[in-house]
Design a protein around this motif. Structure first.
Motif, PDB file in Angstrom:
ATOM      1  N   HIS A   1       0.959  -1.126  -0.080  1.00  0.00           N
ATOM      2  CA  HIS A   1      -0.021  -0.146  -0.069  1.00  0.00           C
ATOM      3  C   HIS A   1       0.853   1.268   0.124  1.00  0.00           C
ATOM      4  O   HIS A   1       1.372   1.560   1.205  1.00  0.00           O
ATOM      5  CB  HIS A   1      -0.949   0.008   1.142  1.00  0.00           C
ATOM      6  CG  HIS A   1      -1.802  -1.199   1.386  1.00  0.00           C
ATOM      7  ND1 HIS A   1      -2.696  -1.518   0.547  1.00  0.00           N
ATOM      8  CD2 HIS A   1      -1.930  -2.275   2.395  1.00  0.00           C
ATOM      9  CE1 HIS A   1      -3.246  -2.863   1.122  1.00  0.00           C
ATOM     10  NE2 HIS A   1      -2.742  -3.179   1.861  1.00  0.00           N
ATOM     11  N   PRO A   2       0.954   2.076  -1.074  1.00  0.00           N
ATOM     12  CA  PRO A   2       2.107   2.968  -1.183  1.00  0.00           C
ATOM     13  C   PRO A   2       1.482   4.103  -0.273  1.00  0.00           C
ATOM     14  O   PRO A   2       2.474   4.914   0.198  1.00  0.00           O
ATOM     15  CB  PRO A   2       1.976   3.539  -2.843  1.00  0.00           C
ATOM     16  CG  PRO A   2       1.594   2.333  -3.610  1.00  0.00           C
ATOM     17  CD  PRO A   2       0.798   1.399  -2.527  1.00  0.00           C
ATOM     18  N   VAL A   3       0.450   4.303   0.197  1.00  0.00           N
ATOM     19  CA  VAL A   3       0.055   5.136   0.955  1.00  0.00           C
ATOM     20  C   VAL A   3       0.572   5.083   2.480  1.00  0.00           C
ATOM     21  O   VAL A   3       0.423   6.048   3.202  1.00  0.00           O
ATOM     22  CB  VAL A   3      -1.485   5.321   1.127  1.00  0.00           C
ATOM     23  CG1 VAL A   3      -2.256   4.261   1.844  1.00  0.00           C
ATOM     24  CG2 VAL A   3      -2.145   6.608   1.909  1.00  0.00           C
ATOM     25  N   ALA A   4       1.051   4.000   2.626  1.00  0.00           N
ATOM     26  CA  ALA A   4       1.316   3.572   4.072  1.00  0.00           C
ATOM     27  C   ALA A   4       3.024   3.921   4.408  1.00  0.00           C
ATOM     28  O   ALA A   4       3.478   4.101   5.557  1.00  0.00           O
ATOM     29  CB  ALA A   4       1.598   2.179   4.394  1.00  0.00           C
TER      30      ALA A   4
ATOM     31  N   GLY B   1       6.325   1.745  -5.179  1.00  0.00           N
ATOM     32  CA  GLY B   1       5.030   2.811  -5.247  1.00  0.00           C
ATOM     33  C   GLY B   1       5.045   3.811  -4.222  1.00  0.00           C
ATOM     34  O   GLY B   1       4.772   4.944  -4.444  1.00  0.00           O
ATOM     35  N   GLY B   2       5.491   3.656  -2.907  1.00  0.00           N
ATOM     36  CA  GLY B   2       5.427   4.561  -2.087  1.00  0.00           C
ATOM     37  C   GLY B   2       6.441   5.777  -2.120  1.00  0.00           C
ATOM     38  O   GLY B   2       6.040   6.905  -1.829  1.00  0.00           O
ATOM     39  N   LEU B   3       7.554   5.264  -2.629  1.00  0.00           N
ATOM     40  CA  LEU B   3       8.742   6.325  -3.110  1.00  0.00           C
ATOM     41  C   LEU B   3       8.187   7.103  -4.141  1.00  0.00           C
ATOM     42  O   LEU B   3       8.457   8.524  -3.964  1.00  0.00           O
ATOM     43  CB  LEU B   3       9.903   5.699  -3.295  1.00  0.00           C
ATOM     44  CG  LEU B   3      10.609   4.684  -2.507  1.00  0.00           C
ATOM     45  CD1 LEU B   3      11.740   3.737  -2.899  1.00  0.00           C
ATOM     46  CD2 LEU B   3      11.228   5.809  -1.327  1.00  0.00           C
ATOM     47  N   ARG B   4       7.632   6.525  -4.961  1.00  0.00           N
ATOM     48  CA  ARG B   4       7.112   7.255  -6.286  1.00  0.00           C
ATOM     49  C   ARG B   4       5.994   8.332  -5.784  1.00  0.00           C
ATOM     50  O   ARG B   4       5.876   9.432  -6.035  1.00  0.00           O
ATOM     51  CB  ARG B   4       6.400   6.430  -7.471  1.00  0.00           C
ATOM     52  CG  ARG B   4       7.599   5.709  -8.265  1.00  0.00           C
ATOM     53  CD  ARG B   4       6.838   4.812  -9.102  1.00  0.00           C
ATOM     54  NE  ARG B   4       7.749   4.154  -9.727  1.00  0.00           N
ATOM     55  CZ  ARG B   4       7.369   2.974 -10.632  1.00  0.00           C
ATOM     56  NH1 ARG B   4       6.206   2.435 -10.656  1.00  0.00           N
ATOM     57  NH2 ARG B   4       8.566   2.474 -11.553  1.00  0.00           N
ATOM     58  N   ARG B   5       4.983   7.750  -4.939  1.00  0.00           N
ATOM     59  CA  ARG B   5       4.305   8.705  -4.443  1.00  0.00           C
ATOM     60  C   ARG B   5       4.861   9.880  -3.663  1.00  0.00           C
ATOM     61  O   ARG B   5       4.510  11.060  -3.636  1.00  0.00           O
ATOM     62  CB  ARG B   5       3.155   7.985  -3.299  1.00  0.00           C
ATOM     63  CG  ARG B   5       2.284   8.541  -2.802  1.00  0.00           C
ATOM     64  CD  ARG B   5       1.161   7.819  -1.891  1.00  0.00           C
ATOM     65  NE  ARG B   5       0.457   8.688  -0.992  1.00  0.00           N
ATOM     66  CZ  ARG B   5       0.706   9.112   0.204  1.00  0.00           C
ATOM     67  NH1 ARG B   5       1.932   8.560   0.697  1.00  0.00           N
ATOM     68  NH2 ARG B   5      -0.196   9.509   1.128  1.00  0.00           N
TER      69      ARG B   5
END
Length: 352
Positions: free
Chosen positions: A246-249, A335-339
């Motif tokens: 979960h990238p939002v995490a 994904g989290g890093l990109r976010r």
């Protein structure tokens, strides 16, 4: 079905238990004192305790028909919660931890907020509380911004707004049982960070999680450096898994902790081109946490200031080490890093 509970209660309270004899009677009393229209049931899910917890539960159940005891042979928390969920009969479900004490209106406040229909999950802040020893220093560390890792779940009651939105930093809470069943319960692979993983699913589907200051609960922190290190190492390891799923995490504070651990490790290697700047950065870090410890220590004694300093360093370095290990084992949270990079770019563009 327990005698006297022929109709389903309004709320089911699930309490995972594994060797919690020290806290269990206090927690059970707080859970049993919940004031909910329509009644409650108490579901204690024991993972094979060997410290007398099971005997305490049996004694409590003999005197309170609302109590049920369920076995958890898997021993892990998500398995306990899912077993409790399958047994639950209430319209609402509350999770309570065995080393935490909740206010008598904790569940009722959660239900009242859920009844407005615009949120999926209602919780309250964790308030670290300990009377003596190293645990008191850990509680003080958790009361500082350097000890909270950017998470709003540690907000103290009365120090902020009555309600705030949460990300994946969550602490227990209350849900409609239908919501938990729709989510499929807690993910069985997340032996730690299980609530954060579930929060990632809720937020990813467009749901909302709120924290009410009036639902603050007293949390008993670890009382030894070894126990604290192990706890935070596991937090870091499983946060890496959560952030990958979960990238939002993923938060900037998570990356800072991992970078700090890598910096300290570089500072203690025998030689290398980065050793000198790493040592300088480590020295600056020690000064920073020492100053923070002096501000929040229970007393201004060298023992308490030193204890808080040790607690902060233990939490930061063990969490960072666990996160690095988790990334190596499960893969980095791309994904989290990109976010985070995208958010940083948007913020820079707005300032420009």
């Amino acid at each position: 079905m327990p005698t006297g509970q022929q109709t389903a209660p309004t709320a089911s309270i699930i309490v995972p238990v594994l060797n919690e004899a020290r806290w269990l009677e206090q927690t059970a009393a707080a859970a049993g004192a919940q004031e909910v229209d329509g009644g409650i049931e108490l579901i204690f899910v024991d993972g094979g305790s060997h410290d007398g917890s099971r005997e305490i539960l049996a004694r409590l159940a003999a005197g309170d028909e609302r109590i049920r005891i369920i076995d958890n042979p898997e021993r892990f928390i998500p398995a306990a919660l899912n077993r409790g969920l399958r047994a639950a009969r209430g319209t609402y479900v509350a999770r309570m931890d065995a080393h935490t004490v909740y206010r008598p209106d904790y569940v009722a406040r959660g239900i009242a907020r859920l009844s407005r229909g615009d949120v999926e999950w209602v919780t309250g802040p964790a308030v670290p509380a300990a009377a003596s020893g190293f645990a008191r220093c850990v509680a003080a560390a958790l009361g500082s911004s350097l000890g909270q890792g950017g998470s709003s779940k540690w907000s103290r009651p009365g120090s902020g707004p009555a309600e705030i939105e949460l990300d994946t930093g969550v602490f227990a809470g209350v849900w409609p049982r239908a919501t938990l069943e729709r989510l499929g319960g807690w993910h069985p692979d997340f032996h730690v960070n299980e609530d954060a993983e579930m929060a990632g699913r809720v937020l990813g589907a467009g749901g909302r999680i709120v924290c009410l200051s009036a639902m603050a609960a007293q949390y008993a922190p670890r009382g030894t450096t070894r126990g604290l290190w192990r706890q935070y190492w596991r937090f870091g390891r499983y946060r890496a898994m959560t952030a990958r799923r979960h990238p939002v995490a993923l938060r900037r504070a998570h990356l800072a902790s991992a970078a700090l651990t890598a910096t300290v490790a570089t500072a203690i290697v025998p030689a290398g081109p980065l050793r000198r700047p790493a040592r300088a950065a480590t020295a600056a870090y020690m000064v920073a946490i020492g100053v923070a410890a002096a501000r929040v220590a229970p007393t201004r004694t060298a023992r308490d200031i030193g204890g808080v300093t040790v607690a902060l360093a233990t939490m930061h370095l063990s969490w960072g080490a666990g996160f690095i290990y988790g990334c190596a084992r499960s893969g980095p949270p791309i994904g989290g890093l990109r976010r985070l990079l995208a958010r940083g770019s948007r913020a820079a563009a707005e300032r420009g």
